[in-house]
Scaffold this motif. Structure first.
Motif, PDB file in Angstrom:
ATOM      1  N   LEU A   1      51.974  38.556  29.791  1.00 39.59           N
ATOM      2  CA  LEU A   1      51.017  39.592  29.407  1.00 39.59           C
ATOM      3  C   LEU A   1      49.584  39.127  29.637  1.00 39.59           C
ATOM      4  CD1 LEU A   1      50.512  42.378  28.172  1.00 39.59           C
ATOM      5  CD2 LEU A   1      50.542  41.296  25.913  1.00 39.59           C
ATOM      6  N   PHE A   2      49.276  37.898  29.258  1.00 39.93           N
ATOM      7  CA  PHE A   2      47.935  37.368  29.492  1.00 39.93           C
ATOM      8  C   PHE A   2      47.623  37.326  30.983  1.00 39.93           C
ATOM      9  CE2 PHE A   2      47.973  36.077  25.095  1.00 39.93           C
ATOM     10  CZ  PHE A   2      46.648  35.932  24.746  1.00 39.93           C
ATOM     11  N   LEU A   3      48.579  36.857  31.785  1.00 43.64           N
ATOM     12  CA  LEU A   3      48.356  36.763  33.231  1.00 43.64           C
ATOM     13  C   LEU A   3      48.125  38.139  33.845  1.00 43.64           C
ATOM     14  CD1 LEU A   3      50.944  34.045  34.366  1.00 43.64           C
ATOM     15  CD2 LEU A   3      48.487  33.789  33.976  1.00 43.64           C
ATOM     16  N   CYS A   4      48.936  39.104  33.458  1.00 45.40           N
ATOM     17  CA  CYS A   4      48.789  40.449  34.020  1.00 45.40           C
ATOM     18  C   CYS A   4      47.484  41.090  33.567  1.00 45.40           C
ATOM     19  CB  CYS A   4      49.978  41.321  33.620  1.00 45.40           C
ATOM     20  SG  CYS A   4      51.525  40.839  34.399  1.00 45.40           S
ATOM     21  N   GLY A   5      47.078  40.830  32.321  1.00 41.96           N
ATOM     22  CA  GLY A   5      45.795  41.332  31.847  1.00 41.96           C
ATOM     23  C   GLY A   5      44.632  40.707  32.594  1.00 41.96           C
ATOM     24  N   GLY A   6      44.703  39.391  32.803  1.00 44.22           N
ATOM     25  CA  GLY A   6      43.659  38.717  33.576  1.00 44.22           C
ATOM     26  C   GLY A   6      43.612  39.211  35.008  1.00 44.22           C
TER      27      GLY A   6
ATOM     28  N   PHE B   1      44.619  42.207  36.203  1.00 44.21           N
ATOM     29  CA  PHE B   1      44.088  43.566  36.255  1.00 44.21           C
ATOM     30  C   PHE B   1      42.573  43.573  36.043  1.00 44.21           C
ATOM     31  CE2 PHE B   1      43.230  47.672  33.984  1.00 44.21           C
ATOM     32  CZ  PHE B   1      43.398  48.491  35.091  1.00 44.21           C
ATOM     33  N   GLY B   2      42.098  42.788  35.078  1.00 43.46           N
ATOM     34  CA  GLY B   2      40.664  42.750  34.816  1.00 43.46           C
ATOM     35  C   GLY B   2      39.873  42.226  35.997  1.00 43.46           C
ATOM     36  N   ARG B   3      40.346  41.144  36.614  1.00 44.18           N
ATOM     37  CA  ARG B   3      39.626  40.569  37.752  1.00 44.18           C
ATOM     38  C   ARG B   3      39.657  41.507  38.962  1.00 44.18           C
ATOM     39  NH1 ARG B   3      35.536  37.363  38.601  1.00 44.18           N
ATOM     40  NH2 ARG B   3      36.321  36.141  36.816  1.00 44.18           N
ATOM     41  N   ILE B   4      40.780  42.167  39.183  1.00 44.93           N
ATOM     42  CA  ILE B   4      40.872  43.084  40.324  1.00 44.93           C
ATOM     43  C   ILE B   4      40.001  44.313  40.094  1.00 44.93           C
ATOM     44  CG2 ILE B   4      42.467  44.676  41.505  1.00 44.93           C
ATOM     45  CD1 ILE B   4      44.549  42.493  41.381  1.00 44.93           C
ATOM     46  N   MET B   5      39.917  44.788  38.862  1.00 50.33           N
ATOM     47  CA  MET B   5      39.001  45.890  38.558  1.00 50.33           C
ATOM     48  C   MET B   5      37.558  45.492  38.835  1.00 50.33           C
ATOM     49  SD  MET B   5      40.189  48.876  37.354  1.00 50.33           S
ATOM     50  CE  MET B   5      38.990  49.500  36.163  1.00 50.33           C
ATOM     51  N   ALA B   6      37.212  44.243  38.535  1.00 49.62           N
ATOM     52  CA  ALA B   6      35.853  43.777  38.795  1.00 49.62           C
ATOM     53  C   ALA B   6      35.616  43.580  40.290  1.00 49.62           C
ATOM     54  CB  ALA B   6      35.601  42.478  38.036  1.00 49.62           C
ATOM     55  N   THR B   7      36.563  42.963  40.989  1.00 45.92           N
ATOM     56  CA  THR B   7      36.400  42.690  42.422  1.00 45.92           C
ATOM     57  C   THR B   7      36.345  43.978  43.234  1.00 45.92           C
ATOM     58  OG1 THR B   7      37.613  40.612  42.139  1.00 45.92           O
ATOM     59  CG2 THR B   7      37.385  41.446  44.383  1.00 45.92           C
TER      60      THR B   7
ATOM     61  N   VAL C   1      36.115  39.582  30.815  1.00 46.40           N
ATOM     62  CA  VAL C   1      35.736  40.251  32.058  1.00 46.40           C
ATOM     63  C   VAL C   1      34.805  41.416  31.756  1.00 46.40           C
ATOM     64  CG1 VAL C   1      36.586  41.586  34.033  1.00 46.40           C
ATOM     65  CG2 VAL C   1      37.825  39.550  33.273  1.00 46.40           C
ATOM     66  N   VAL C   2      35.090  42.133  30.674  1.00 47.82           N
ATOM     67  CA  VAL C   2      34.238  43.255  30.275  1.00 47.82           C
ATOM     68  C   VAL C   2      32.829  42.767  29.957  1.00 47.82           C
ATOM     69  CG1 VAL C   2      33.885  45.043  28.531  1.00 47.82           C
ATOM     70  CG2 VAL C   2      36.170  44.628  29.452  1.00 47.82           C
TER      71      VAL C   2
ATOM     72  N   GLN D   1      40.017  40.475  49.632  1.00 46.32           N
ATOM     73  CA  GLN D   1      40.061  39.204  48.891  1.00 46.32           C
ATOM     74  C   GLN D   1      41.031  39.278  47.724  1.00 46.32           C
ATOM     75  OE1 GLN D   1      36.174  38.474  47.051  1.00 46.32           O
ATOM     76  NE2 GLN D   1      35.512  40.497  47.686  1.00 46.32           N
ATOM     77  N   PHE D   2      42.171  39.912  47.973  1.00 41.27           N
ATOM     78  CA  PHE D   2      43.137  40.128  46.894  1.00 41.27           C
ATOM     79  C   PHE D   2      43.676  38.809  46.357  1.00 41.27           C
ATOM     80  CE2 PHE D   2      47.381  40.961  45.175  1.00 41.27           C
ATOM     81  CZ  PHE D   2      47.102  42.015  44.311  1.00 41.27           C
ATOM     82  N   VAL D   3      44.035  37.897  47.249  1.00 40.18           N
ATOM     83  CA  VAL D   3      44.619  36.625  46.813  1.00 40.18           C
ATOM     84  C   VAL D   3      43.617  35.826  45.981  1.00 40.18           C
ATOM     85  CG1 VAL D   3      45.567  34.424  47.581  1.00 40.18           C
ATOM     86  CG2 VAL D   3      46.224  36.534  48.749  1.00 40.18           C
ATOM     87  N   THR D   4      42.368  35.804  46.449  1.00 42.76           N
ATOM     88  CA  THR D   4      41.326  35.092  45.703  1.00 42.76           C
ATOM     89  C   THR D   4      41.100  35.719  44.334  1.00 42.76           C
ATOM     90  OG1 THR D   4      40.221  34.477  47.766  1.00 42.76           O
ATOM     91  CG2 THR D   4      38.928  34.336  45.737  1.00 42.76           C
ATOM     92  N   ALA D   5      41.035  37.060  44.308  1.00 40.92           N
ATOM     93  CA  ALA D   5      40.834  37.764  43.039  1.00 40.92           C
ATOM     94  C   ALA D   5      41.996  37.525  42.086  1.00 40.92           C
ATOM     95  CB  ALA D   5      40.648  39.260  43.297  1.00 40.92           C
ATOM     96  N   ALA D   6      43.219  37.538  42.616  1.00 39.48           N
ATOM     97  CA  ALA D   6      44.390  37.300  41.781  1.00 39.48           C
ATOM     98  C   ALA D   6      44.341  35.901  41.179  1.00 39.48           C
ATOM     99  CB  ALA D   6      45.663  37.495  42.593  1.00 39.48           C
ATOM    100  N   GLY D   7      43.928  34.918  42.001  1.00 36.44           N
ATOM    101  CA  GLY D   7      43.816  33.553  41.488  1.00 36.44           C
ATOM    102  C   GLY D   7      42.779  33.445  40.381  1.00 36.44           C
ATOM    103  N   LYS D   8      41.653  34.138  40.558  1.00 36.50           N
ATOM    104  CA  LYS D   8      40.630  34.124  39.508  1.00 36.50           C
ATOM    105  C   LYS D   8      41.123  34.844  38.259  1.00 36.50           C
ATOM    106  CE  LYS D   8      36.606  33.763  42.562  1.00 36.50           C
ATOM    107  NZ  LYS D   8      35.366  34.419  43.048  1.00 36.50           N
ATOM    108  N   GLY D   9      41.943  35.871  38.456  1.00 35.62           N
ATOM    109  CA  GLY D   9      42.512  36.568  37.310  1.00 35.62           C
ATOM    110  C   GLY D   9      43.396  35.654  36.488  1.00 35.62           C
ATOM    111  N   VAL D  10      44.170  34.822  37.164  1.00 41.65           N
ATOM    112  CA  VAL D  10      44.999  33.837  36.456  1.00 41.65           C
ATOM    113  C   VAL D  10      44.107  32.870  35.678  1.00 41.65           C
ATOM    114  CG1 VAL D  10      46.589  31.911  36.752  1.00 41.65           C
ATOM    115  CG2 VAL D  10      46.932  34.020  38.056  1.00 41.65           C
ATOM    116  N   ASP D  11      43.030  32.416  36.316  1.00 42.49           N
ATOM    117  CA  ASP D  11      42.093  31.520  35.620  1.00 42.49           C
ATOM    118  C   ASP D  11      41.493  32.209  34.391  1.00 42.49           C
ATOM    119  OD1 ASP D  11      42.531  29.580  37.537  1.00 42.49           O
ATOM    120  OD2 ASP D  11      40.766  30.109  38.732  1.00 42.49           O
TER     121      ASP D  11
END
Length: 453
Positions: free
Chosen positions: A68-73, A75-81, A121-122, A300-310
């Motif tokens: 849940l934390f990973l998916c939330g991170g 989604f938040g990072r992809i919304m920002a990117t 992220v917000v 930059q989906f892969v990069t954004a996804a990695g930042k979302g995990v972080d």
């Protein structure tokens, strides 16, 4: 005597170290050592059993809620990117006007967090945009910080039904309820928080103008202003930006709609029995929709996804650490005596829930940490007393969102650090909108439930 003294010293030590900016994991480890030694708990049991793997263990919690934390991170990072998060903010600004900056900050933060975007992220989304808003409307920075806290850390976190917030999922998983449990009480309390909170901020803004208190920029503002969207920068429309959020919420509500319409589906049972997986699935669907709709994120989906995990790992570790702290505390005789005292109070049972969930969240400075400890240690006794699981779900959520925002709260410290503010400058307003008003709202919900049930 020594055991109880050690428990108190450990609690105070955790608060003091957190206020001094010590990493929360280090602060927790030192504090549980003090508590464990004072209570004659073997060191190997402290660090290899109760803290990591007990019913309220850090790793137990992290393992259950990692997805849940990973998916939330994510989604938040992809919304920002994808600029969708900024598109929500810019779209609302265009419709309401910059003079309504406090209302805009609250609404944007509420929409993003209710849809599943991670709080941190917000904050990073709203602060750069907020520099322009504060400058144009001449709003003191302390009030803008409180508006962010009101929108991101109150009613969308614990009150409104259906949100994929960790608090809502913790209660659903522990009580075998769904994410809409006690929904009408949550809507009522959420409305109280939003209306009273915005009234307070507008009142303080009016008083600030009368005193001649103005917006004063600092170095943080200059740094963050450079990250704000440029006037010539292409932004998705408001409705296009909101679409992924609507899809996340729609995915979560779909099983409930099917159930109400009389349609039987295997997805309904899965959603009800696996709230962590269903909320995570909804966030993944929202992320994939962002990939389809917005060109910037496809590059930059892969990069954004990695930042979302972080983005997800630090909140997960911090929350797990606090819960592991509780895993040691609940092994002490002092805690059991405290729990017995709470359950024996000559007050209505729902009022006892309000008091106990608030106190535990206050000690841990975490609504999610306090709620998990409450669910594993006290919730069974409240269920045995006859409280309906759906009602306990919502009242405990509301209560956990009160004293969680004391000065040593990680979210409070992060917001103040981000905006370059001190507790002395800004905490009073944050306290009112994130502690005092949510407690009033939760208390009103309890009173309403006592009248109706």
């Amino acid at each position: 005597m020594i055991a109880d003294l050690g428990l108190v010293v450990g609690l105070v030590l955790l608060i003091v170290l957190a206020l001094r900016g010590v990493n929360i994991l280090l602060a927790v480890l030192v504090s549980v050592l003090v508590i464990g030694v004072a209570n004659n708990i073997p060191i190997q049991d402290i660090f290899l059993k109760h803290f990591p793997f007990g019913p309220s263990g850090a790793f137990s919690f992290a393992g259950n809620f990692l997805l849940l934390f990973l998916c939330g991170g994510l989604f938040g990072r992809i919304m920002a990117t994808s600029h969708a998060a900024q598109g929500v903010a810019v779209g609302i600004i265009e419709r309401l006007g910059q003079k309504r900056a406090l209302l805009i900050a609250m609404l944007v933060c509420a929409l993003l967090t209710y849809g599943g975007v991670v709080v941190f992220v917000v904050m990073f989304t709203m602060y750069p945009i907020g520099v322009t808003l504060m400058r144009t409307a001449n709003i003191p920075r302390r009030l803008y910080a409180a508006a962010i806290a009101l929108g991101a850390g109150t009613f969308t976190m614990t009150a409104l039904p259906g949100t994929p917030s960790i608090h809502n999922v913790i209660a659903a998983r522990s009580l075998s309820t769904d994410l809409f449990a006690g929904g009408w009480y949550g809507v009522f309390a959420g409305a109280v928080m939003a209306v009273l909170g915005m009234w307070y901020l507008q009142w303080q803004w009016q008083r600030a103008r009368q005193r001649g208190e103005n917006y004063v920029a600092n170095e943080k503002d200059h740094q963050m202003a450079a990250l704000a969207p440029r006037p010539d920068q292409s932004m998705p429309s408001l409705w296009m930006s909101l679409l992924p959020i609507f899809v996340v919420l729609g995915t979560i509500v779909l099983p409930r709609v099917l159930e109400m319409s009389g349609v039987q589906s295997v997805w309904q049972d899965f959603a009800n029995q696996q709230p962590v997986l269903w909320a995570s699935f909804a966030l993944i669907v929202g992320s994939l929709l962002c990939f389809i709709l917005f060109r910037p994120v496809r590059k930059q989906f892969v990069t954004a996804a990695g930042k979302g995990v972080d983005d997800a790992l630090l909140p997960l570790i911090n929350t797990a650490a606090v819960i592991g702290f509780g895993g040691v505390v609940i092994q002490t005789e002092g805690f059991h005596a405290f729990a017995a005292w709470l359950l024996a109070l000559e007050i209505p049972t729902l009022m006892s829930v309000f008091v106990s969930a608030n106190l535990i969240s206050g000690v841990t400075a975490s609504a999610s940490g306090g709620l998990q400890i409450f669910m594993s240690s006290l919730a069974p006794a409240y269920l045995e007393s006859g409280i309906a699981p759906e009602l306990l779900h919502r009242i405990a959520n509301l209560a956990a969102g009160g004293l969680d925002s004391l000065p040593h709260s990680g979210a409070v410290i992060a917001l103040l650090t981000l905006m370059g503010l001190t507790h002395k400058e800004a905490y009073r307003d944050i306290f009112v909108v994130t502690v005092l008003i949510p407690m009033i709202a939760a208390l009103l919900a309890v009173i309403t439930a006592l009248i109706l049930v």
